[in-house]
Design a protein around this motif. Structure first.
Motif, PDB file in Angstrom:
ATOM      1  N   ASN A  67       0.824  -1.213   0.000  1.00  0.00           N
ATOM      2  CA  ASN A  67       0.000   0.000   0.000  1.00  0.00           C
ATOM      3  C   ASN A  67       0.857   1.262   0.000  1.00  0.00           C
ATOM      4  N   LEU A  71       0.878   4.060  -2.936  1.00  0.00           N
ATOM      5  CA  LEU A  71       0.596   5.443  -2.583  1.00  0.00           C
ATOM      6  C   LEU A  71       1.737   6.362  -3.018  1.00  0.00           C
ATOM      7  N   TYR A  74       1.549   6.863  -6.713  1.00  0.00           N
ATOM      8  CA  TYR A  74       0.454   7.793  -7.035  1.00  0.00           C
ATOM      9  C   TYR A  74       0.912   9.233  -6.821  1.00  0.00           C
ATOM     10  N   TYR A  75       1.546   9.520  -5.661  1.00  0.00           N
ATOM     11  CA  TYR A  75       2.008  10.879  -5.383  1.00  0.00           C
ATOM     12  C   TYR A  75       3.100  11.303  -6.358  1.00  0.00           C
TER      13      TYR A  75
END
Length: 91
Positions: A67, A71, A74-75
């Motif tokens: 996860n 994440l 994504y950032y």
């Protein structure tokens, strides 16, 4: 992870003179730091000097690590997109 998988107990019995001595090591995986503190305090209160509570070892589960990776990707994508957007807007 089920509760049964979160606890490991190792026992050692020894004969000492006219009696026996038992040592037990209990390793528990907690997902809640507060519950871990409460459990350690309870052991010390009930068993006093007969118990030694070791320092906690912190780690992330494989699922949590995945996860975090997703994440961070994504950032990174959002950040790169905003950099390209600003670049295109500047003359």
């Amino acid at each position: 992870m089920s509760k049964e998988n979160n606890i490991t107990v190792t026992k050692d019995f020894r004969r000492i003179e006219n009696g026996y001595q038992m040592e037990a090591e209990i390793c528990v995986i907690f997902s809640d730091f507060g519950k871990m503190e409460d459990f350690c305090n309870l052991l010390v209160e009930k068993l006093d000097s007969t118990v030694v509570v070791g320092s906690p070892q912190f780690f992330h589960t494989n699922k949590t690590m995945e996860n975090i990776r997703l994440l961070s990707l994504y950032y990174l994508e959002v950040h790169l997109h905003s950099i390209m957007w600003v670049h295109f807007l500047q003359p």
